[in-house]
Design a protein around this motif. Structure first.
Motif, PDB file in Angstrom:
ATOM      1  N   CYS A 182     -12.022  10.329   9.748  1.00 60.44           N
ATOM      2  CA  CYS A 182     -13.641  10.358  10.464  1.00 60.44           C
ATOM      3  C   CYS A 182     -13.922  11.417  11.087  1.00 60.44           C
ATOM      4  O   CYS A 182     -15.107  11.747  10.826  1.00 60.44           O
ATOM      5  CB  CYS A 182     -13.577   9.028  11.498  1.00 60.44           C
ATOM      6  N   PHE A 183     -12.957  12.327  11.644  1.00 58.73           N
ATOM      7  CA  PHE A 183     -13.391  13.739  12.374  1.00 58.73           C
ATOM      8  C   PHE A 183     -13.828  14.308  11.272  1.00 58.73           C
ATOM      9  O   PHE A 183     -14.929  15.243  11.357  1.00 58.73           O
ATOM     10  CB  PHE A 183     -12.307  14.174  13.029  1.00 58.73           C
ATOM     11  N   PHE A 184     -12.920  14.465  10.021  1.00 53.92           N
ATOM     12  CA  PHE A 184     -13.530  15.363   8.979  1.00 53.92           C
ATOM     13  C   PHE A 184     -14.682  15.011   8.245  1.00 53.92           C
ATOM     14  O   PHE A 184     -15.644  15.917   7.808  1.00 53.92           O
ATOM     15  CB  PHE A 184     -12.259  15.222   7.983  1.00 53.92           C
ATOM     16  N   ALA A 185     -14.994  13.840   8.245  1.00 51.47           N
ATOM     17  CA  ALA A 185     -16.227  13.234   7.419  1.00 51.47           C
ATOM     18  C   ALA A 185     -17.365  13.513   8.015  1.00 51.47           C
ATOM     19  O   ALA A 185     -18.455  13.938   7.603  1.00 51.47           O
ATOM     20  CB  ALA A 185     -16.072  11.665   7.272  1.00 51.47           C
ATOM     21  N   GLU A 186     -17.149  13.519   9.394  1.00 56.42           N
ATOM     22  CA  GLU A 186     -18.542  13.660  10.062  1.00 56.42           C
ATOM     23  C   GLU A 186     -19.112  15.210  10.331  1.00 56.42           C
ATOM     24  O   GLU A 186     -20.196  15.424  10.804  1.00 56.42           O
ATOM     25  CB  GLU A 186     -18.756  12.843  11.544  1.00 56.42           C
ATOM     26  N   ASP A 187     -18.070  15.917   9.927  1.00 55.11           N
ATOM     27  CA  ASP A 187     -18.279  17.429   9.893  1.00 55.11           C
ATOM     28  C   ASP A 187     -18.623  18.000   8.677  1.00 55.11           C
ATOM     29  O   ASP A 187     -19.016  19.077   8.445  1.00 55.11           O
ATOM     30  CB  ASP A 187     -17.270  18.239  10.602  1.00 55.11           C
ATOM     31  N   THR A 188     -18.229  17.012   7.601  1.00 54.25           N
ATOM     32  CA  THR A 188     -18.410  17.777   6.410  1.00 54.25           C
ATOM     33  C   THR A 188     -19.449  17.029   5.256  1.00 54.25           C
ATOM     34  O   THR A 188     -19.302  17.128   4.256  1.00 54.25           O
ATOM     35  CB  THR A 188     -16.981  17.897   5.655  1.00 54.25           C
ATOM     36  N   GLY A 189     -20.299  16.168   5.787  1.00 59.01           N
ATOM     37  CA  GLY A 189     -21.272  15.806   5.249  1.00 59.01           C
ATOM     38  C   GLY A 189     -20.990  14.400   4.314  1.00 59.01           C
ATOM     39  O   GLY A 189     -21.799  13.836   3.705  1.00 59.01           O
ATOM     40  N   GLU A 274     -15.033  16.842  19.060  1.00 62.86           N
ATOM     41  CA  GLU A 274     -16.032  18.138  19.184  1.00 62.86           C
ATOM     42  C   GLU A 274     -15.311  19.454  18.481  1.00 62.86           C
ATOM     43  O   GLU A 274     -16.128  20.252  18.457  1.00 62.86           O
ATOM     44  CB  GLU A 274     -15.951  18.342  20.668  1.00 62.86           C
ATOM     45  N   LEU A 275     -14.529  19.481  17.979  1.00 65.37           N
ATOM     46  CA  LEU A 275     -13.781  20.386  17.054  1.00 65.37           C
ATOM     47  C   LEU A 275     -14.699  20.611  15.876  1.00 65.37           C
ATOM     48  O   LEU A 275     -15.169  19.539  15.293  1.00 65.37           O
ATOM     49  CB  LEU A 275     -12.235  20.262  16.648  1.00 65.37           C
ATOM     50  N   GLN A 276     -14.440  21.768  15.288  1.00 66.41           N
ATOM     51  CA  GLN A 276     -15.238  22.144  13.893  1.00 66.41           C
ATOM     52  C   GLN A 276     -14.201  21.787  12.748  1.00 66.41           C
ATOM     53  O   GLN A 276     -13.526  22.357  12.506  1.00 66.41           O
ATOM     54  CB  GLN A 276     -15.738  23.362  13.968  1.00 66.41           C
ATOM     55  N   TRP A 277     -14.395  20.295  12.477  1.00 62.49           N
ATOM     56  CA  TRP A 277     -13.514  20.134  11.389  1.00 62.49           C
ATOM     57  C   TRP A 277     -13.608  20.524   9.954  1.00 62.49           C
ATOM     58  O   TRP A 277     -12.824  20.456   9.144  1.00 62.49           O
ATOM     59  CB  TRP A 277     -13.401  18.609  11.345  1.00 62.49           C
ATOM     60  N   LYS A 278     -14.850  20.971   9.907  1.00 61.46           N
ATOM     61  CA  LYS A 278     -15.203  21.554   8.530  1.00 61.46           C
ATOM     62  C   LYS A 278     -14.315  22.821   8.266  1.00 61.46           C
ATOM     63  O   LYS A 278     -14.231  23.422   7.119  1.00 61.46           O
ATOM     64  CB  LYS A 278     -16.824  22.024   8.641  1.00 61.46           C
ATOM     65  N   ASP A 279     -13.873  23.396   9.378  1.00 55.43           N
ATOM     66  CA  ASP A 279     -13.047  24.601   9.194  1.00 55.43           C
ATOM     67  C   ASP A 279     -11.629  24.183   9.134  1.00 55.43           C
ATOM     68  O   ASP A 279     -10.912  25.344   9.106  1.00 55.43           O
ATOM     69  CB  ASP A 279     -13.277  25.372  10.536  1.00 55.43           C
TER      70      ASP A 279
END
Length: 925
Positions: A182-189, A274-279
């Motif tokens: 979920c963290f990854f999904a909300e930062d990567t579209g 709040e982390l930038q999971w896209k990175d």
């Protein structure tokens, strides 16, 4: 030419720069043939430039001599000059003979230094000498931060949630894997930006009391297609829940209830959001998991979570480097329709490659392999687009799909831990999405992220017992690469299940019980690739190329199955991206069916092409050095010390020895039965211990001393109660050592166990009198020059290559290390020279008599005088082999192996070949 010689050549060149011949001498310094230099200097066709201040040599060099004011501008122009660069010069160099600027066009590394510093950067041009610099791939700091943040969340959750059973631990771990998605999904579209975090922030209580029920509902929603969602809660769903997409893929399929939360643990969830999971790289997930499974669980499973740079050490030489070589060769050697055809053939090839990790953990190796193949695929797409653009006909017709066709279905794994196996599947999904996003950025098109597709190629099971061909079927035309980091477990650390695994996987191998657990993977992989278009490479502790395991382990692979080592990373410290970042000394070995392709040895930053890699991972013929009973070099016999097997009753502290001596003197008995008791620890750490040593003849009178009688009764009782029959029989002679090798003679004492860090084995001369304990070995009545040989660096290099290990320490064996050591016959004058060095070493030790041998031989604290004395001894020893000093330990070891082969060949011809000293070669094919 060695790198030391190259550096010396550069130093000589810089000390006397001749501008007219500088560049030619620079090339000569890297062993460029003189005949080639003559062709380059004259009109021999090699120099493609017509300018007098310039050399343009295809695939090798573009050199310009310029005035200072034009230096930098000219260098920048050269870097973008298509006419010159079409000849693919490996290095571009500009200099005014004060400043030296260079570019490595392959690695894009640059050099900008005063020319007098060139010798410090000699490694920049090592490719001219056929030695590539291994490129480091560094960690992403965001990965490490995310791992630490997830570990803190886990700690907070555990405070309020008991996880004692296997099911409870599994439930929590599955929950955390869903959070990661979920963290990854909300930062990567995949979701809307911050959709998951904002939903928690806006629709749950700040004290965390309702967060678990909210997440249970949300996860069920994401497992439900849009048209069926009214039934999730029995009522109309609120819009903020219904806005979440249908995920599918099995990620939220099974019901696992969320843990309870409080204010602090809810805040930890939001902090992760709040982390930038896209990175974040999905390949870091394994390190995150390390923080959320119990230490007992991890240790028992033998899991290791691996850093990206280390994974690349496996992937690149196994298949990736060769694929890029084909790609680059296609670009440089073909044009037009022919280039298009070759690029499409390469596309088809990489899309059909199968990658199989039979100890995949959370999927790190598979993820990196997948991402690297996707990157190469995109590079091919770009070149095809360029070709089509030159033809001016719009959208390129690939003849196949315009989307990526590298499928997760071609990535196979086996994992014993059910949660790690689930996370491997999750991580591959996320890696696919990440690469699809990169593809979209480059080409403006990609496949939809959701719903997730099922991937059924990560199997939950025991790799030692499964049929690998059922997990990853071999179909004619397949190209399969097996890789990974299987469990590192020595024979003493294997539990009963793992010992049974060895029986199942290795029972056809002689003495298989002596092998490390990782041998199961090597032998199953070897049988899998046999006579098929497949190779494998595994990370392993270096124990499989040391000691007695070498023969047991490698003979079946190299000779029974007729395979070969294709590449090897010699011993290095293997660190990972885990929370504790533990390191262990490892090797990497690639294995393949015999063919004529290059074989590569990697050592530190250097890669070297060799004719063969032997089981000790050095260049040389395949040979197996076994235990022999006497020295192949005709050195004096080395004898292991005595074993008391006494329960400690025959051994005395310094205080106990004084008490007993007093009692003996009072009874007018000879106190010489009290003897120094000396083993490795006593010598290295300067400890004092004693023992009782009474012969049978004098035993009755000493039994009159009650203190002695009680001691011998203790020995008798201990031996009588032993489970070993041989020890029980010894109970009738409690005064005797179980294994008595006492010689009342001067000796040279060598510790059995010594630190791997030491450059020299710390040995000592002993006066006659002490009883030598079995933790040390002795050479009795030696000539002093024997000390010189045994303490030399070159001997220690041999020992480190052949000795077994006790944890990370070296276990010195006379039969395996001393008796096999190849040392030439030397003259009386040479022996006298060696003895002078011995006395100098002893004098330097005496100058620091307040220090123990452990302190004196700590490589970081060794006194300079002692270090210099050893250096002079090393030089003298090496002159016994040849006049020219050795330049590296690798060179020393290669020389020793060649000499060993020669010596055993001579023994064989004389008919006196020792058992265990056998040279074995095999023919190609």
């Amino acid at each position: 030419m060695s790198i030391t010689q190259i550096q010396e050549n550069i130093q000589t060149l810089i000390a006397n720069i001749q501008e007219e011949t500088f560049i030619y001498n620079l090339l000569l310094a890297y062993d460029t043939p003189k005949s080639t230099i003559k062709r380059l200097q004259a009109d021999g066709g090699l120099n493609l430039s017509k300018n007098s201040n310039e050399i343009l040599w295809k695939n090798k060099l573009w050199f310009k001599h310029l005035e200072s004011e034009y230096l930098y501008s000219a260098f920048e122009q050269i870097k973008t000059n298509e006419t010159g660069l079409k000849h693919k010069p490996r290095f571009v160099i500009c200099t005014d003979y004060k400043t030296f600027i260079a570019l490595d066009t392959k690695t894009t590394d640059t050099l900008n230094i005063p020319i007098e510093e060139l010798s410090r950067h000699f490694d920049f041009f090592l490719p001219w000498a056929g030695m590539e610099k291994a490129q480091a791939i560094y960690e992403n700091p965001a990965d490490v931060k995310a791992a630490e943040r997830m570990a803190r969340l886990y700690d907070e959750i555990k405070k309020d949630n008991i996880t004692t059973t296997k099911e409870e631990v599994h439930n929590l771990n599955v929950f955390l894997s869903r959070l990661l998605f979920c963290f990854f999904a909300e930062d990567t579209g995949i979701f809307e930006t911050a959709q998951f975090t904002n939903a928690i922030k806006n629709h749950t209580q700040t004290d965390g009391s309702d967060l678990n029920t909210y997440l249970d509902t949300l996860f069920e929603v994401m497992n439900t297609p849009l048209e069926k969602r009214r039934s999730v809660s029995g009522a109309e769903l609120p819009q903020f829940l219904n806005n979440f997409p249908y995920v599918n893929g099995g990620l939220f399929r099974n019901r696992h209830f969320a843990p309870t939360f409080n204010r602090k643990s809810r805040e930890a969830v939001l902090a992760n959001g709040e982390l930038q999971w896209k990175d974040i790289n999905p390949d870091i997930f394994g390190s995150m998991i390390q923080a959320v499974i119990t230490p007992e669980h991890r240790g028992g499973m033998g899991m290791h979570y691996t850093s990206v740079p280390n994974i690349m050490k496996v992937i690149e030489p196994l298949f990736l480097t060769e694929l890029y070589e084909v790609f680059e060769s296609t670009l440089s050697s073909h044009s037009g329709a022919d280039k298009t055809k070759k690029l499409k053939e390469l596309l088809k090839r990489i899309r059909n490659i199968k990658v199989f990790d039979p100890a995949c953990g959370s999927g790190n190796f598979l993820i990196i392999a997948y991402k690297e193949l996707r990157k190469l695929e995109m590079a091919i797409f770009k070149e095809l687009d360029k070709l089509q653009g030159k033809l001016g006909s719009g959208t390129f017709d690939f003849g196949e799909s315009s989307f990526s066709e590298i499928s997760l279905k071609n990535f196979y794994g086996i994992e014993l831990d059910d949660f790690a196996h689930e996370v491997a599947t999750l991580s591959l999904w996320l890696a696919e999405h990440q690469m699809n996003q990169l593809f979209f950025q480059e080409f403006g098109r990609t496949r939809p992220a959701l719903p997730l597709m099922e991937t059924g190629n990560i199997v939950h099971g025991n790799a030692c017992r499964l049929d690998w061909e059922k997990v990853c079927p071999k179909i004619e035309g397949d190209e399969i690469y097996i890789l990974g980091n299987p469990p590192f477990l020595g024979t003493r650390n294997q539990n009963s299940v793992q010992k049974d695994d060895l029986v199942i996987a290795l029972s056809t191998i002689e003495n298989y019980k002596s092998l490390d657990y990782i041998a199961c993977w090597f032998f199953k992989a070897s049988n899998y690739i046999l006579n098929f278009n497949s190779q494998f490479a595994f990370v392993s502790t270096n124990s499989i190329s040391q000691g007695d395991q070498v023969s047991i382990f490698w003979k079946p692979i190299l000779f029974k199955l007729n395979l070969e080592i294709s590449f090897a990373y010699q011993s290095f410290v293997w660190s990972n991206s885990a929370k504790q970042n533990a390191g262990v000394t490892v090797i990497i070995t690639g294995i393949r069916n015999i063919n004529s392709k290059p074989k590569i040895i990697f050592n530190k930053n250097i890669r070297k092409s060799v004719f063969n890699i032997n089981p000790y991972l050095v260049e040389g013929h395949n040979l197996f050095i076994g235990r022999i009973s006497s020295s192949i070099s005709k050195l004096p016999k080395m004898i292991k010390g005595s074993i008391p097997a006494d329960g400690g009753f025959l051994i005395l502290s310094e205080e106990e020895a004084l008490i007993l001596k007093s009692k003996l003197e009072s009874a007018s008995l000879d106190p010489s039965i009290i003897k120094r008791f000396i083993g490795a620890q006593e010598v290295i750490d300067n400890l004092l211990r004693y023992c009782i040593y009474i012969d049978d003849l004098n035993l009755p009178e000493y039994l009159e001393i009650d203190w002695i009688k009680k001691r011998l009764d203790g020995v008798k009782k201990m031996r009588a109660e032993s489970t070993k029959k041989a020890t029980q029989l010894l109970s009738t002679s409690p005064n005797r050592f179980a294994e008595d090798r006492y010689f009342n003679q001067e000796c040279l004492l060598v510790p059995v166990v010594t630190s791997e860090r030491r450059t020299y084995v710390p040995i000592v001369f002993m006066e006659k009198g002490p009883v030598i304990y079995a933790s040390a070995q002795a050479i009795y009545q030696p000539r002093p020059y024997i000390f010189s040989i045994v303490t030399s660096r070159i001997h220690n290099v041999w020992v480190k290559a052949l000795a077994g290990r006790l944890r990370t320490d070296i276990r010195y064996s006379s039969a395996l290390c001393y008796n096999t050591f190849p040392f030439p016959s030397i003259t009386l004058a040479q022996k006298q020279e060696l003895e002078k060095n011995v006395f100098r070493i002893l004098e330097e030790r005496e100058a620091h008599s307040e220090k123990t041998l452990a302190q004196l031989y700590d490589p970081e604290k060794m006194p300079e005088g002692l270090r210099e004395a050893h250096l002079q001894n090393d030089l003298a020893i090496e002159r016994c082999y040849r006049e020219k000093p050795f330049e590296s330990d690798e060179e020393r070891l290669e020389y020793l192996f060649k000499l060993y082969e020669k010596m055993i060949e001579e023994e064989k011809n004389k008919g006196t070949l020792f058992e265990g000293a056998k040279k074995t070669k095999k023919k190609k094919g």
